[in-house]
Design an enzyme around this catalytic site. Structure first.
Site, PDB file in Angstrom:
ATOM      1  N   LYS A 285       0.886  -1.163   0.000  1.00  0.00           N
ATOM      2  CA  LYS A 285       0.000   0.000   0.000  1.00  0.00           C
ATOM      3  C   LYS A 285       0.918   1.205   0.000  1.00  0.00           C
ATOM      4  O   LYS A 285       1.617   1.453   0.983  1.00  0.00           O
ATOM      5  CB  LYS A 285      -0.877  -0.023   1.247  1.00  0.00           C
ATOM      6  CG  LYS A 285      -1.695   1.248   1.477  1.00  0.00           C
ATOM      7  CD  LYS A 285      -2.638   1.089   2.666  1.00  0.00           C
ATOM      8  CE  LYS A 285      -3.460   2.345   2.925  1.00  0.00           C
ATOM      9  NZ  LYS A 285      -4.441   2.169   4.018  1.00  0.00           N
ATOM     10  N   GLU A 289      -3.537   7.037   1.989  1.00  0.00           N
ATOM     11  CA  GLU A 289      -3.929   7.254   3.387  1.00  0.00           C
ATOM     12  C   GLU A 289      -2.715   7.407   4.304  1.00  0.00           C
ATOM     13  O   GLU A 289      -2.629   6.783   5.356  1.00  0.00           O
ATOM     14  CB  GLU A 289      -4.819   6.109   3.863  1.00  0.00           C
ATOM     15  CG  GLU A 289      -6.124   6.031   3.095  1.00  0.00           C
ATOM     16  CD  GLU A 289      -7.095   4.973   3.618  1.00  0.00           C
ATOM     17  OE1 GLU A 289      -6.627   3.981   4.185  1.00  0.00           O
ATOM     18  OE2 GLU A 289      -8.311   5.171   3.445  1.00  0.00           O
ATOM     19  N   ARG A 333     -13.101  11.665  -5.593  1.00  0.00           N
ATOM     20  CA  ARG A 333     -12.312  10.494  -5.182  1.00  0.00           C
ATOM     21  C   ARG A 333     -12.530   9.294  -6.113  1.00  0.00           C
ATOM     22  O   ARG A 333     -11.632   8.485  -6.320  1.00  0.00           O
ATOM     23  CB  ARG A 333     -12.691  10.133  -3.740  1.00  0.00           C
ATOM     24  CG  ARG A 333     -12.010   8.895  -3.225  1.00  0.00           C
ATOM     25  CD  ARG A 333     -12.323   8.680  -1.755  1.00  0.00           C
ATOM     26  NE  ARG A 333     -11.865   7.374  -1.330  1.00  0.00           N
ATOM     27  CZ  ARG A 333     -12.123   6.826  -0.145  1.00  0.00           C
ATOM     28  NH1 ARG A 333     -12.837   7.495   0.738  1.00  0.00           N
ATOM     29  NH2 ARG A 333     -11.673   5.630   0.167  1.00  0.00           N
ATOM     30  N   LYS A 357      -9.462  -2.659  -5.681  1.00  0.00           N
ATOM     31  CA  LYS A 357     -10.688  -2.947  -4.931  1.00  0.00           C
ATOM     32  C   LYS A 357     -11.869  -3.049  -5.892  1.00  0.00           C
ATOM     33  O   LYS A 357     -11.884  -2.398  -6.932  1.00  0.00           O
ATOM     34  CB  LYS A 357     -10.963  -1.858  -3.895  1.00  0.00           C
ATOM     35  CG  LYS A 357     -10.026  -1.937  -2.688  1.00  0.00           C
ATOM     36  CD  LYS A 357     -10.449  -0.989  -1.567  1.00  0.00           C
ATOM     37  CE  LYS A 357      -9.436  -1.068  -0.422  1.00  0.00           C
ATOM     38  NZ  LYS A 357      -9.793  -0.207   0.728  1.00  0.00           N
ATOM     39  N   ASP A 362     -14.511   2.363  -1.708  1.00  0.00           N
ATOM     40  CA  ASP A 362     -13.914   1.598  -0.610  1.00  0.00           C
ATOM     41  C   ASP A 362     -14.890   0.595   0.022  1.00  0.00           C
ATOM     42  O   ASP A 362     -15.434   0.868   1.084  1.00  0.00           O
ATOM     43  CB  ASP A 362     -13.443   2.597   0.464  1.00  0.00           C
ATOM     44  CG  ASP A 362     -12.652   1.919   1.564  1.00  0.00           C
ATOM     45  OD1 ASP A 362     -12.348   0.732   1.418  1.00  0.00           O
ATOM     46  OD2 ASP A 362     -12.341   2.596   2.560  1.00  0.00           O
ATOM     47  N   GLU A 390     -16.410  -4.447   7.527  1.00  0.00           N
ATOM     48  CA  GLU A 390     -16.133  -3.074   7.976  1.00  0.00           C
ATOM     49  C   GLU A 390     -17.335  -2.144   7.779  1.00  0.00           C
ATOM     50  O   GLU A 390     -17.624  -1.315   8.633  1.00  0.00           O
ATOM     51  CB  GLU A 390     -14.928  -2.524   7.205  1.00  0.00           C
ATOM     52  CG  GLU A 390     -14.636  -1.069   7.506  1.00  0.00           C
ATOM     53  CD  GLU A 390     -13.412  -0.547   6.774  1.00  0.00           C
ATOM     54  OE1 GLU A 390     -12.705  -1.331   6.116  1.00  0.00           O
ATOM     55  OE2 GLU A 390     -13.161   0.670   6.870  1.00  0.00           O
ATOM     56  N   HIS A 518     -21.309   5.790   1.840  1.00  0.00           N
ATOM     57  CA  HIS A 518     -20.396   6.355   2.820  1.00  0.00           C
ATOM     58  C   HIS A 518     -21.070   7.338   3.784  1.00  0.00           C
ATOM     59  O   HIS A 518     -20.567   8.430   4.039  1.00  0.00           O
ATOM     60  CB  HIS A 518     -19.231   7.058   2.112  1.00  0.00           C
ATOM     61  CG  HIS A 518     -17.921   6.790   2.791  1.00  0.00           C
ATOM     62  ND1 HIS A 518     -17.685   7.155   4.089  1.00  0.00           N
ATOM     63  CD2 HIS A 518     -16.800   6.170   2.369  1.00  0.00           C
ATOM     64  CE1 HIS A 518     -16.459   6.785   4.423  1.00  0.00           C
ATOM     65  NE2 HIS A 518     -15.910   6.166   3.406  1.00  0.00           N
ATOM     66  N   TRP A 540     -13.420  12.681   3.606  1.00  0.00           N
ATOM     67  CA  TRP A 540     -13.660  11.801   4.742  1.00  0.00           C
ATOM     68  C   TRP A 540     -14.967  12.185   5.457  1.00  0.00           C
ATOM     69  O   TRP A 540     -15.248  11.697   6.536  1.00  0.00           O
ATOM     70  CB  TRP A 540     -12.471  11.819   5.723  1.00  0.00           C
ATOM     71  CG  TRP A 540     -11.311  11.006   5.205  1.00  0.00           C
ATOM     72  CD1 TRP A 540     -11.322  10.187   4.122  1.00  0.00           C
ATOM     73  CD2 TRP A 540      -9.979  10.928   5.740  1.00  0.00           C
ATOM     74  NE1 TRP A 540     -10.086   9.600   3.939  1.00  0.00           N
ATOM     75  CE2 TRP A 540      -9.243  10.043   4.914  1.00  0.00           C
ATOM     76  CE3 TRP A 540      -9.331  11.526   6.833  1.00  0.00           C
ATOM     77  CZ2 TRP A 540      -7.895   9.732   5.147  1.00  0.00           C
ATOM     78  CZ3 TRP A 540      -7.993  11.214   7.065  1.00  0.00           C
ATOM     79  CH2 TRP A 540      -7.282  10.335   6.233  1.00  0.00           C
TER      80      TRP A 540
HETATM   81  C1  BDP Z   1     -10.286   1.193   4.350  1.00  0.00           C
HETATM   82  C2  BDP Z   1     -10.115   0.949   5.807  1.00  0.00           C
HETATM   83  C3  BDP Z   1      -8.720   1.163   6.306  1.00  0.00           C
HETATM   84  C4  BDP Z   1      -7.746   0.449   5.403  1.00  0.00           C
HETATM   85  C5  BDP Z   1      -7.949   0.896   3.988  1.00  0.00           C
HETATM   86  C6  BDP Z   1      -7.112   0.121   2.999  1.00  0.00           C
HETATM   87  O1  BDP Z   1     -11.003   1.810   6.475  1.00  0.00           O
HETATM   88  O2  BDP Z   1      -8.661   0.707   7.620  1.00  0.00           O
HETATM   89  O3  BDP Z   1      -6.439   0.689   5.803  1.00  0.00           O
HETATM   90  O4  BDP Z   1      -9.265   0.681   3.588  1.00  0.00           O
HETATM   91  O5  BDP Z   1      -7.680  -0.719   2.308  1.00  0.00           O
HETATM   92  O6  BDP Z   1     -11.438   0.507   3.981  1.00  0.00           O
HETATM   93  O7  BDP Z   1      -5.917   0.335   2.887  1.00  0.00           O
END
Ligand code: BDP
Length: 709
Positions: A285, A289, A333, A357, A362, A390, A518, A540
């Site tokens: 990654k 983030e 986004r 993804k 997300d 999640e 979201h 966010w």
């Molecule tokens: C988001 C999550 C976060 C993860 C991120 C990821 O909230 O905790 O680190 O994805 O996939 O869904 O890197």
């Protein structure tokens, strides 16, 4: 029963005439001594068949007069070699297998044969599944091979054993007692569970990676785990921190174009592979983030991935490079991953696989498929799904993810005309990829049943089955899972099969129907906070995604808005971009419409929205009613557990519905449609809950940061 055995329970079958036939046909096991993976297959067959048929399955070196089960590869077994199946086995490849009833000499036998050891193991689990689900086996002629190559689970486990977005206890990896204690039965059972689905890789640590995983101390521990996984054909992968050369204090840069950095990774790879010679590779990654990455040094993702790819190439390693990137400065986004990666198509090494993804944002309860599927013709790609819930009420809610996975796999990208589904793209049938794969974030922990909610197991199961064959239906998979995990009794399978089929949709309806997304409380992602509209990063907040005001709601992604629809191929663009064509489940993902917008049903958007929220709550009530009916058909322990969790789910669903309806009503100013109940409290009450309601998240700081009032 406590759920520990998952779908590998091997309890005696209840149909006695079937058991009699099975016993006749499967009297002895003839398995070669030798490779560890074949040994695992033999042991599993002995364990499984002995349990299911309630009689020990003996192992022998030679054929019995009748009823032998013969397993192996032509290399390890003369009996298998004597069949002369080499060409047919070559067609299935080393992970595929033939499972057939045939004759060797004059003896009737059941055969599991493969070119490779792993194929034998997968064939063994296939046969066990047939028995567990009470299928006929007298005339077997099964040829199977996985449709994608890398079938990998991802853990978000931190080295302190807290699991990011994991809701089922601590990390399975007991770092404190490794490497000495790798005989922990959990490790082996974990490997069995995965291998039973054909999963052949596990990335064991969090993508928000702690650089210490690459120290000798941890590599020794990982090597000890890998010894267990290897016996089940599972490769280990490590998530790495891109700034490791700096974190180790060796260099003051991690710039991928700096030769010292390149050398650092080569040296590091050498050290790693000394500990774990068959390590699968790295999962990364980067520039996402807050994680470091090549962009911090003015380089792009291909520059970043390729130097790692070069470092692991001599050992046959691969790099899973995640496409989950978005920065606060952008306008939408949704567009980010595509805008970053599309221009880099063809620039990655052959041993890099870009991991995307399923949707552009997300893991939301419903997303359109990511436009990157169908856009990268010359770059290996794989898809990342999320089993851990999640955004689906953690391990408190019943939300079988099979239908979600199926929806994206079946989505047609039109990349090369009609029928270019995401599944086919992943299988390398549309573009000629060197490597293919599917990954899922699973977060089992030390909870006795691994996943917290017993039904989260079903999504792990569905992922594995669909990674093996993306054409399997979520419905058929649910039935298999229920039969193996609970019972073959139709009085259970019919109602609970239905519950599973709509459980995901229920989660969409009471959270964010009609393409909303979201609306979650920031940070922990458990409860609703659609009103959340101020933060240092607007992407966010919840408001960023729904953009509601007194006139209307939705995110305009057509030409008049962010034009994200341009990232899709023609027919998809037109479908999502045109109001009278779009499937209304995706409406507010792509359009900003007025509260009085006319829906297909003839109702206004406002009315339809509220009714969807109502439906979601009603669906949870229906789930409860169906569950009541199966009392006594399964063990009491799991029955009561699920029953109680459904009460939690109803409580949460009502809160979601009331919070969202009150908030949106405060903007639309419209009355609720007839028959729709008024929320019990005013909006302020629900807003307050955002800060006071207990959140069962052991990991996220916001979970502990509750107020008293
Ligand atoms: C988001 C999550 C976060 C993860 C991120 C990821 O909230 O905790 O680190 O994805 O996939 O869904 O890197």
């Amino acid at each position: 029963e406590d759920g520990y055995d998952m779908w590998l329970r091997y309890q005696p079958l209840s149909d006695s005439s079937l058991v009699k036939d099975y016993r006749k046909q499967l009297g002895t096991l003839v398995a070669p001594d030798g490779p560890a993976v074949i040994e695992s297959a033999a042991q599993e067959l002995q364990r499984g068949i002995s349990g299911l048929l309630d009689r020990p399955l003996e192992r022998s070196d030679s054929l019995a007069r009748r009823g032998s089960l013969v397993i192996g590869t032509p290399e390890t077994s003369e009996l298998i070699a004597s069949l002369g199946w080499e060409d047919r086995l070559a067609q299935q490849g080393p992970e595929g297998f033939l499972l057939e009833t045939t004759r060797i000499g004059r003896r009737d036998v059941t055969v599991i044969a493969s070119e490779g050891d792993r194929g034998v193991l997968y064939g063994a689990f296939h046969l066990l599944r047939l028995l567990q689900t009470q299928q006929a086996i007298e005339e077997l002629a099964i040829a199977e091979a996985p449709k994608v190559q890398h079938r990998v689970v991802n853990h978000w486990d931190n080295l302190n054993r807290l699991v990011e977005r994991g809701y089922a206890g601590l990390s399975l990896w007991e770092w404190g007692t490794l490497p000495e204690y790798n005989e922990n039965p959990r490790y082996r059972d974990y490997a069995r569970i995965n291998a039973s689905l054909g999963i052949n890789g596990t990335a064991i640590n969090n993508v928000n990676a702690d650089p210490r995983i690459l120290t000798d101390q941890f590599l020794e521990k990982v090597a000890a785990l890998n010894e267990v996984f290897r016996q089940y054909g599972i490769k280990t992968y490590l998530s790495i921190n891109y700034d490791s050369p700096r974190a180790f204090g060796d260099l003051d840069t991690a710039d991928p174009l700096d030769p010292r950095v390149q050398q650092w990774w080569k040296d590091k790879a050498k050290q790693i592979y000394k500990h774990i010679p068959d390590l699968g590779g790295f999962l990364v990654k980067a520039d996402s983030e807050g994680q470091p990455g090549p962009q911090g040094y003015g380089r792009n993702h291909a520059d970043g991935a390729n130097i790692l790819a070069d470092a692991v190439a001599p050992y046959g390693g691969v790099i899973f490079w995640r496409a989950f990137v978005y920065s606060p400065e952008q306008g939408d986004r949704f567009r980010e991953a595509y805008d970053e990666f599309k221009p880099l198509d063809g620039k990655f090494r052959d041993n890099v696989i870009v991991q995307i993804k399923n949707g552009p944002i997300d893991f939301q309860p419903r997303e359109p498929f990511s436009p990157l599927f169908g856009a990268l013709e010359d770059t290996n790609i794989m898809m990342e799904l999320q089993v851990t819930q999640e955004y689906f009420g953690f391990s408190n809610h019943l939300a079988y993810q099979g239908p979600l996975f199926e929806e994206v796999l079946d989505a047609d990208t039109h990349a090369k005309g009609e029928g270019s589904t995401v599944g086919k793209i992943l299988g390398g049938e549309v573009f000629e990829y060197e490597q293919t794969g599917m990954a899922a974030v699973i977060n089992p922990g030390t909870d006795r049943n691994w996943t917290g909610h017993p039904f989260v197991q079903s999504s792990w199961y569905a992922f594995g089955r669909m990674a093996w064959d993306y054409e399997l239906s979520s419905e058929a998979i649910a039935e298999e899972w229920m039969r193996m995990t609970f019972t073959n009794d139709r009085r259970f399978l019919d109602p609970i099969g239905e519950v599973m089929a709509y459980s995901r949709e229920a989660g969409v309806n009471y959270r964010n129907p009609l393409g909303l997304t979201h609306l979650f409380a920031q940070g922990h992602h458990y409860g609703p906070a659609p009103w959340y509209d101020e933060a240092e990063r607007m992407d966010w907040t919840a408001w960023y995604y729904h953009r509601a005001d007194e006139d209307g709601i939705g995110f305009d992604r057509t030409e008049s808005g962010s034009n994200a629809i341009e990232q899709y191929h023609g027919p998809v663009r037109e479908h999502f971009g045109t109001l009278d064509q779009i499937d209304e489940d995706y409406l507010l993902w792509f359009h900003h419409v007025g509260w009085d917008y006319k829906m297909n049903s003839g109702r206004t958007l406002w009315e339809e929205l509220v009714l969807k929220y109502d439906e979601g709550v009603q669906q949870v009530r229906n789930m409860q009613a169906e569950w009541e009916k199966v009392q006594g058909l399964i063990d009491r322990e799991r029955y009561e557990h699920v029953k109680a969790l459904l009460e939690v789910q109803l409580r949460d669903a009502i809160r979601w519905r009331d919070s969202c309806v009150s908030y949106f009503q405060s903007l639309s100013g419209l009355p609720l449609p007839e028959g729709s109940p008024e929320p019990e409290h005013d909006l302020e009450h629900y807003k307050k809950l955002e800060h006071t309601f207990y959140v069962p998240d052991p990991w996220h700081p916001k979970g502990n940061d509750r107020r008293v009032d």
